[in-house]
Design an enzyme around this catalytic site. Sequence first.
Site, PDB file in Angstrom:
ATOM      1  N   ARG A 148       0.839  -1.199   0.000  1.00 22.82           N
ATOM      2  CA  ARG A 148       0.000   0.000   0.000  1.00 22.82           C
ATOM      3  C   ARG A 148       0.876   1.252   0.000  1.00 22.82           C
ATOM      4  O   ARG A 148       2.074   1.199   0.331  1.00 22.82           O
ATOM      5  CB  ARG A 148      -0.903   0.025   1.228  1.00 22.82           C
ATOM      6  N   LYS A 172      -1.992  -2.593   8.058  1.00 24.59           N
ATOM      7  CA  LYS A 172      -3.094  -2.060   8.855  1.00 24.59           C
ATOM      8  C   LYS A 172      -3.108  -2.702  10.241  1.00 24.59           C
ATOM      9  O   LYS A 172      -2.751  -3.864  10.408  1.00 24.59           O
ATOM     10  CB  LYS A 172      -4.430  -2.306   8.149  1.00 24.59           C
ATOM     11  N   HIS A 240      -2.741   2.895  -5.659  1.00 25.59           N
ATOM     12  CA  HIS A 240      -3.565   1.731  -5.349  1.00 25.59           C
ATOM     13  C   HIS A 240      -3.895   0.928  -6.602  1.00 25.59           C
ATOM     14  O   HIS A 240      -4.139  -0.283  -6.523  1.00 25.59           O
ATOM     15  CB  HIS A 240      -4.847   2.159  -4.632  1.00 25.59           C
ATOM     16  N   ARG A 243      -1.319  -1.622  -6.908  1.00 28.06           N
ATOM     17  CA  ARG A 243      -1.575  -2.727  -5.977  1.00 28.06           C
ATOM     18  C   ARG A 243      -2.617  -3.675  -6.573  1.00 28.06           C
ATOM     19  O   ARG A 243      -2.458  -4.899  -6.514  1.00 28.06           O
ATOM     20  CB  ARG A 243      -2.049  -2.157  -4.650  1.00 28.06           C
ATOM     21  N   HIS A 266      -4.429  -8.941   3.457  1.00 30.59           N
ATOM     22  CA  HIS A 266      -5.875  -8.880   3.675  1.00 30.59           C
ATOM     23  C   HIS A 266      -6.258  -9.673   4.915  1.00 30.59           C
ATOM     24  O   HIS A 266      -5.691 -10.726   5.196  1.00 30.59           O
ATOM     25  CB  HIS A 266      -6.627  -9.445   2.464  1.00 30.59           C
ATOM     26  N   TYR A 275     -10.605  -9.953  -6.859  1.00 30.40           N
ATOM     27  CA  TYR A 275      -9.661  -9.956  -7.969  1.00 30.40           C
ATOM     28  C   TYR A 275      -9.891 -11.129  -8.915  1.00 30.40           C
ATOM     29  O   TYR A 275      -9.434 -11.095 -10.055  1.00 30.40           O
ATOM     30  CB  TYR A 275      -8.224  -9.980  -7.443  1.00 30.40           C
TER      31      TYR A 275
END
Length: 303
Positions: A148, A172, A240, A243, A266, A275
Amino acid sequence: MNATVERFLQYLRYERNLSQRTVDLYRRNLAQWQEYVTAGVRDLDLASVTTNDIRAWLIERSSQGDCPGTLRHKVQALRSLYRYLMRRGEVQSNPAAQVELAKLPKPLPVFVREKTIDTILDDEIDTADFTQVRDRLTLMLFYQTGIRLSELIGLQDAAVDTAKHELKVRGKRDKDRVVPFGDELAAWIERYRTLRAGVGAECGNLLVTLKGKPLYPSLVYHVVHDSLAAAGATGKMSPHVLRHTFASVMLNHGADINSVKELLGHESLAATQVYTHVTLSELQHNYELAHPRALKKGGYYGN
Protein backbone atom coordinates in the site's frame (compact mmCIF):
# COMPACT_ATOMS: atom_id res chain seq x y z
CA MET A 1 -46.58 18.51 1.49
CA ASN A 2 -47.57 17.41 4.98
CA ALA A 3 -46.99 20.22 7.52
CA THR A 4 -44.88 17.98 9.75
CA VAL A 5 -42.66 16.99 6.85
CA GLU A 6 -42.35 20.62 5.83
CA ARG A 7 -41.13 21.53 9.33
CA PHE A 8 -38.59 18.73 9.07
CA LEU A 9 -37.29 20.13 5.79
CA GLN A 10 -36.98 23.58 7.33
CA TYR A 11 -35.06 21.99 10.20
CA LEU A 12 -32.64 20.40 7.76
CA ARG A 13 -32.07 23.64 5.89
CA TYR A 14 -31.78 26.13 8.71
CA GLU A 15 -30.80 24.17 11.81
CA ARG A 16 -28.75 21.38 10.29
CA ASN A 17 -27.47 23.82 7.66
CA LEU A 18 -27.73 21.30 4.84
CA SER A 19 -27.45 22.64 1.32
CA GLN A 20 -30.58 23.51 -0.61
CA ARG A 21 -29.71 20.78 -3.11
CA THR A 22 -29.63 18.16 -0.35
CA VAL A 23 -32.89 19.42 1.14
CA ASP A 24 -34.51 19.26 -2.31
CA LEU A 25 -33.47 15.62 -2.57
CA TYR A 26 -35.12 14.92 0.79
CA ARG A 27 -38.21 16.78 -0.41
CA ARG A 28 -38.54 14.70 -3.58
CA ASN A 29 -38.11 11.41 -1.75
CA LEU A 30 -40.58 12.32 1.01
CA ALA A 31 -43.07 13.68 -1.53
CA GLN A 32 -42.97 10.33 -3.32
CA TRP A 33 -43.54 8.59 -0.01
CA GLN A 34 -46.48 10.87 0.83
CA GLU A 35 -47.99 10.26 -2.60
CA TYR A 36 -47.70 6.50 -2.10
CA VAL A 37 -49.32 6.54 1.34
CA THR A 38 -52.16 8.91 0.48
CA ALA A 39 -52.96 6.86 -2.62
CA GLY A 40 -53.88 4.00 -0.27
CA VAL A 41 -56.80 3.61 2.09
CA ARG A 42 -55.59 6.12 4.65
CA ASP A 43 -54.18 9.61 4.80
CA LEU A 44 -50.56 10.16 5.80
CA ASP A 45 -50.44 9.27 9.47
CA LEU A 46 -46.77 9.24 10.42
CA ALA A 47 -47.39 7.61 13.79
CA SER A 48 -49.14 4.58 12.28
CA VAL A 49 -46.63 3.84 9.49
CA THR A 50 -45.06 0.38 9.83
CA THR A 51 -41.82 -1.14 8.61
CA ASN A 52 -43.82 -3.30 6.21
CA ASP A 53 -45.42 -0.17 4.73
CA ILE A 54 -41.97 1.16 3.89
CA ARG A 55 -40.80 -2.16 2.49
CA ALA A 56 -43.86 -2.36 0.24
CA TRP A 57 -43.15 1.14 -1.04
CA LEU A 58 -39.53 0.24 -1.83
CA ILE A 59 -40.65 -2.85 -3.73
CA GLU A 60 -42.97 -0.68 -5.81
CA ARG A 61 -40.24 1.89 -6.46
CA SER A 62 -37.82 -0.86 -7.45
CA SER A 63 -40.36 -2.27 -9.90
CA GLN A 64 -40.59 1.20 -11.43
CA GLY A 65 -36.85 1.25 -12.08
CA ASP A 66 -35.29 2.92 -9.03
CA CYS A 67 -31.69 1.77 -8.66
CA PRO A 68 -30.20 0.58 -5.33
CA GLY A 69 -28.57 3.95 -4.71
CA THR A 70 -31.89 5.76 -5.13
CA LEU A 71 -33.63 3.30 -2.82
CA ARG A 72 -30.97 3.86 -0.17
CA HIS A 73 -31.61 7.62 -0.33
CA LYS A 74 -35.32 7.05 0.23
CA VAL A 75 -34.77 4.89 3.32
CA GLN A 76 -32.24 7.34 4.71
CA ALA A 77 -34.70 10.22 4.23
CA LEU A 78 -37.37 8.35 6.21
CA ARG A 79 -34.90 7.37 8.91
CA SER A 80 -33.89 11.01 9.33
CA LEU A 81 -37.52 12.15 9.42
CA TYR A 82 -38.43 9.67 12.14
CA ARG A 83 -35.35 10.47 14.22
CA TYR A 84 -36.48 14.09 14.11
CA LEU A 85 -40.01 13.15 15.16
CA MET A 86 -38.78 10.93 17.98
CA ARG A 87 -36.69 13.77 19.41
CA ARG A 88 -39.80 15.94 19.38
CA GLY A 89 -41.86 13.21 21.05
CA GLU A 90 -44.28 12.96 18.12
CA VAL A 91 -43.67 9.26 17.51
CA GLN A 92 -42.42 6.43 19.72
CA SER A 93 -40.34 4.45 17.23
CA ASN A 94 -38.57 4.65 13.90
CA PRO A 95 -40.14 2.17 11.41
CA ALA A 96 -37.43 2.89 8.84
CA ALA A 97 -34.67 1.79 11.22
CA GLN A 98 -35.45 -1.88 10.58
CA VAL A 99 -35.45 -1.56 6.81
CA GLU A 100 -32.26 -2.96 5.33
CA LEU A 101 -30.50 -0.58 2.99
CA ALA A 102 -30.24 -1.74 -0.62
CA LYS A 103 -26.79 -3.09 -1.36
CA LEU A 104 -24.77 -1.12 -3.86
CA PRO A 105 -22.85 -3.04 -6.51
CA LYS A 106 -19.15 -3.00 -5.78
CA PRO A 107 -17.06 -1.74 -8.69
CA LEU A 108 -14.26 -4.02 -9.81
CA PRO A 109 -10.73 -2.88 -8.94
CA VAL A 110 -9.05 -0.82 -11.65
CA PHE A 111 -5.81 -2.28 -12.95
CA VAL A 112 -3.20 -1.58 -15.61
CA ARG A 113 -2.46 -4.07 -18.36
CA GLU A 114 0.86 -5.88 -18.23
CA LYS A 115 1.95 -4.45 -21.57
CA THR A 116 1.61 -0.91 -20.22
CA ILE A 117 3.57 -1.74 -17.08
CA ASP A 118 6.30 -3.42 -19.13
CA THR A 119 6.55 -0.33 -21.31
CA ILE A 120 7.14 1.82 -18.23
CA LEU A 121 9.59 -0.46 -16.45
CA ASP A 122 11.59 -1.31 -19.59
CA ASP A 123 12.01 2.32 -20.60
CA GLU A 124 15.62 3.46 -20.34
CA ILE A 125 16.47 6.03 -17.66
CA ASP A 126 19.65 7.66 -16.39
CA THR A 127 20.77 5.12 -13.81
CA ALA A 128 23.15 7.67 -12.30
CA ASP A 129 20.30 10.07 -11.49
CA PHE A 130 18.97 9.65 -7.95
CA THR A 131 15.46 10.92 -8.64
CA GLN A 132 14.95 8.82 -11.77
CA VAL A 133 16.18 5.65 -10.05
CA ARG A 134 14.08 6.34 -6.95
CA ASP A 135 10.95 6.92 -9.01
CA ARG A 136 11.54 3.73 -11.02
CA LEU A 137 12.07 1.80 -7.78
CA THR A 138 8.85 3.26 -6.38
CA LEU A 139 6.88 1.90 -9.34
CA MET A 140 8.60 -1.47 -9.12
CA LEU A 141 7.87 -1.82 -5.41
CA PHE A 142 4.17 -1.20 -5.96
CA TYR A 143 3.95 -3.53 -8.94
CA GLN A 144 6.19 -6.34 -7.70
CA THR A 145 5.16 -6.48 -4.04
CA GLY A 146 1.61 -5.10 -3.95
CA ILE A 147 2.25 -2.91 -0.91
CA ARG A 148 0.00 0.00 0.00
CA LEU A 149 0.97 3.66 -0.30
CA SER A 150 1.25 4.04 3.48
CA GLU A 151 3.38 0.90 3.66
CA LEU A 152 5.74 2.14 0.97
CA ILE A 153 6.18 5.53 2.63
CA GLY A 154 6.85 3.91 6.00
CA LEU A 155 9.10 1.13 4.65
CA GLN A 156 12.29 1.08 6.68
CA ASP A 157 15.65 0.52 5.00
CA ALA A 158 16.56 -2.11 7.59
CA ALA A 159 13.39 -4.04 6.73
CA VAL A 160 14.53 -4.65 3.14
CA ASP A 161 16.91 -7.60 2.74
CA THR A 162 18.22 -7.99 -0.80
CA ALA A 163 20.22 -11.09 0.14
CA LYS A 164 17.09 -12.94 1.29
CA HIS A 165 14.95 -11.20 -1.34
CA GLU A 166 12.30 -10.16 1.14
CA LEU A 167 10.96 -7.07 2.86
CA LYS A 168 8.94 -6.61 6.01
CA VAL A 169 6.08 -4.14 5.93
CA ARG A 170 3.87 -2.87 8.70
CA GLY A 171 0.29 -2.98 7.47
CA LYS A 172 -3.09 -2.06 8.86
CA ARG A 173 -3.57 -2.35 12.62
CA ASP A 174 0.24 -2.52 12.93
CA LYS A 175 0.40 -6.06 11.61
CA ASP A 176 3.72 -7.04 10.07
CA ARG A 177 4.06 -9.30 7.06
CA VAL A 178 6.99 -10.49 4.96
CA VAL A 179 6.81 -10.05 1.19
CA PRO A 180 9.27 -11.79 -1.15
CA PHE A 181 10.68 -10.23 -4.31
CA GLY A 182 12.91 -11.21 -7.22
CA ASP A 183 16.39 -10.56 -8.54
CA GLU A 184 15.41 -7.57 -10.70
CA LEU A 185 13.95 -5.63 -7.79
CA ALA A 186 16.91 -6.55 -5.57
CA ALA A 187 19.32 -5.13 -8.15
CA TRP A 188 17.37 -1.87 -8.40
CA ILE A 189 17.28 -1.51 -4.62
CA GLU A 190 21.05 -1.86 -4.41
CA ARG A 191 21.55 0.61 -7.25
CA TYR A 192 19.26 3.07 -5.49
CA ARG A 193 21.02 2.63 -2.14
CA THR A 194 24.33 3.51 -3.75
CA LEU A 195 22.89 6.78 -5.07
CA ARG A 196 21.06 7.51 -1.82
CA ALA A 197 24.37 7.55 0.02
CA GLY A 198 25.09 10.86 -1.69
CA VAL A 199 21.84 12.40 -0.45
CA GLY A 200 22.67 12.01 3.22
CA ALA A 201 19.42 10.37 4.36
CA GLU A 202 19.21 9.93 8.13
CA CYS A 203 15.53 9.12 8.65
CA GLY A 204 15.86 5.36 8.31
CA ASN A 205 13.32 5.07 5.48
CA LEU A 206 14.18 3.18 2.32
CA LEU A 207 12.77 5.82 -0.01
CA VAL A 208 13.59 9.47 0.59
CA THR A 209 13.44 12.87 -1.07
CA LEU A 210 16.41 14.75 -2.44
CA LYS A 211 16.71 16.35 1.01
CA GLY A 212 16.88 12.98 2.71
CA LYS A 213 13.37 13.20 4.16
CA PRO A 214 10.69 10.50 3.97
CA LEU A 215 8.51 10.51 0.87
CA TYR A 216 5.04 12.03 1.19
CA PRO A 217 1.77 10.89 -0.44
CA SER A 218 1.36 13.63 -3.02
CA LEU A 219 4.89 13.09 -4.35
CA VAL A 220 4.35 9.36 -4.73
CA TYR A 221 0.97 9.95 -6.34
CA HIS A 222 2.51 12.24 -8.97
CA VAL A 223 5.28 9.75 -9.71
CA VAL A 224 2.72 7.01 -10.39
CA HIS A 225 0.21 9.20 -12.21
CA ASP A 226 2.75 10.84 -14.50
CA SER A 227 4.43 7.53 -15.36
CA LEU A 228 1.16 5.82 -16.23
CA ALA A 229 -0.09 8.81 -18.21
CA ALA A 230 3.14 8.97 -20.20
CA ALA A 231 2.68 5.29 -21.13
CA GLY A 232 -0.82 5.97 -22.45
CA ALA A 233 -2.82 4.61 -19.52
CA THR A 234 -6.31 6.04 -19.02
CA GLY A 235 -8.79 6.20 -16.18
CA LYS A 236 -7.71 6.13 -12.57
CA MET A 237 -3.93 6.30 -12.18
CA SER A 238 -3.02 6.04 -8.51
CA PRO A 239 -0.66 3.97 -6.35
CA HIS A 240 -3.57 1.73 -5.35
CA VAL A 241 -4.14 0.87 -9.01
CA LEU A 242 -0.67 -0.69 -9.06
CA ARG A 243 -1.58 -2.73 -5.98
CA HIS A 244 -4.67 -3.94 -7.84
CA THR A 245 -2.48 -4.70 -10.84
CA PHE A 246 -0.09 -6.78 -8.72
CA ALA A 247 -2.99 -8.88 -7.43
CA SER A 248 -4.58 -9.43 -10.84
CA VAL A 249 -1.23 -10.31 -12.47
CA MET A 250 -0.43 -12.84 -9.74
CA LEU A 251 -3.78 -14.57 -10.17
CA ASN A 252 -3.62 -14.41 -13.97
CA HIS A 253 -0.31 -16.26 -13.84
CA GLY A 254 -1.58 -19.02 -11.58
CA ALA A 255 -0.84 -17.86 -8.03
CA ASP A 256 -2.92 -19.44 -5.29
CA ILE A 257 -5.54 -17.01 -4.00
CA ASN A 258 -4.59 -17.68 -0.38
CA SER A 259 -0.99 -16.77 -1.16
CA VAL A 260 -2.12 -13.53 -2.78
CA LYS A 261 -4.23 -12.81 0.30
CA GLU A 262 -1.15 -13.11 2.53
CA LEU A 263 1.00 -11.00 0.22
CA LEU A 264 -1.60 -8.22 0.18
CA GLY A 265 -2.13 -8.38 3.94
CA HIS A 266 -5.87 -8.88 3.68
CA GLU A 267 -7.75 -9.86 6.82
CA SER A 268 -10.17 -12.14 4.99
CA LEU A 269 -10.25 -14.06 1.75
CA ALA A 270 -13.36 -12.14 0.68
CA ALA A 271 -11.27 -9.01 0.16
CA THR A 272 -8.99 -10.91 -2.21
CA GLN A 273 -11.71 -12.77 -4.09
CA VAL A 274 -12.81 -9.60 -5.87
CA TYR A 275 -9.66 -9.96 -7.97
CA THR A 276 -10.90 -13.25 -9.37
CA HIS A 277 -13.57 -11.24 -11.19
CA VAL A 278 -10.83 -9.04 -12.62
CA THR A 279 -8.88 -12.05 -13.84
CA LEU A 280 -12.00 -13.54 -15.46
CA SER A 281 -12.58 -10.23 -17.22
CA GLU A 282 -8.99 -10.21 -18.43
CA LEU A 283 -9.24 -13.81 -19.62
CA GLN A 284 -12.36 -12.90 -21.58
CA HIS A 285 -10.56 -9.93 -23.14
CA ASN A 286 -7.58 -12.09 -24.12
CA TYR A 287 -9.86 -14.78 -25.52
CA GLU A 288 -11.67 -12.30 -27.73
CA LEU A 289 -8.36 -10.95 -29.00
CA ALA A 290 -6.88 -14.38 -29.68
CA HIS A 291 -9.66 -16.63 -30.93
CA PRO A 292 -10.62 -16.09 -34.59
CA ARG A 293 -14.33 -16.80 -33.97
CA ALA A 294 -14.71 -15.19 -30.55
CA LEU A 295 -16.48 -12.10 -31.85
CA LYS A 296 -18.53 -13.76 -34.58
CA LYS A 297 -22.12 -12.57 -34.28
CA GLY A 298 -23.87 -15.79 -35.33
CA GLY A 299 -25.32 -17.24 -38.51
CA TYR A 300 -23.82 -19.90 -40.75
CA TYR A 301 -21.03 -20.17 -43.23
CA GLY A 302 -21.80 -21.51 -46.64
CA ASN A 303 -24.88 -21.35 -48.81
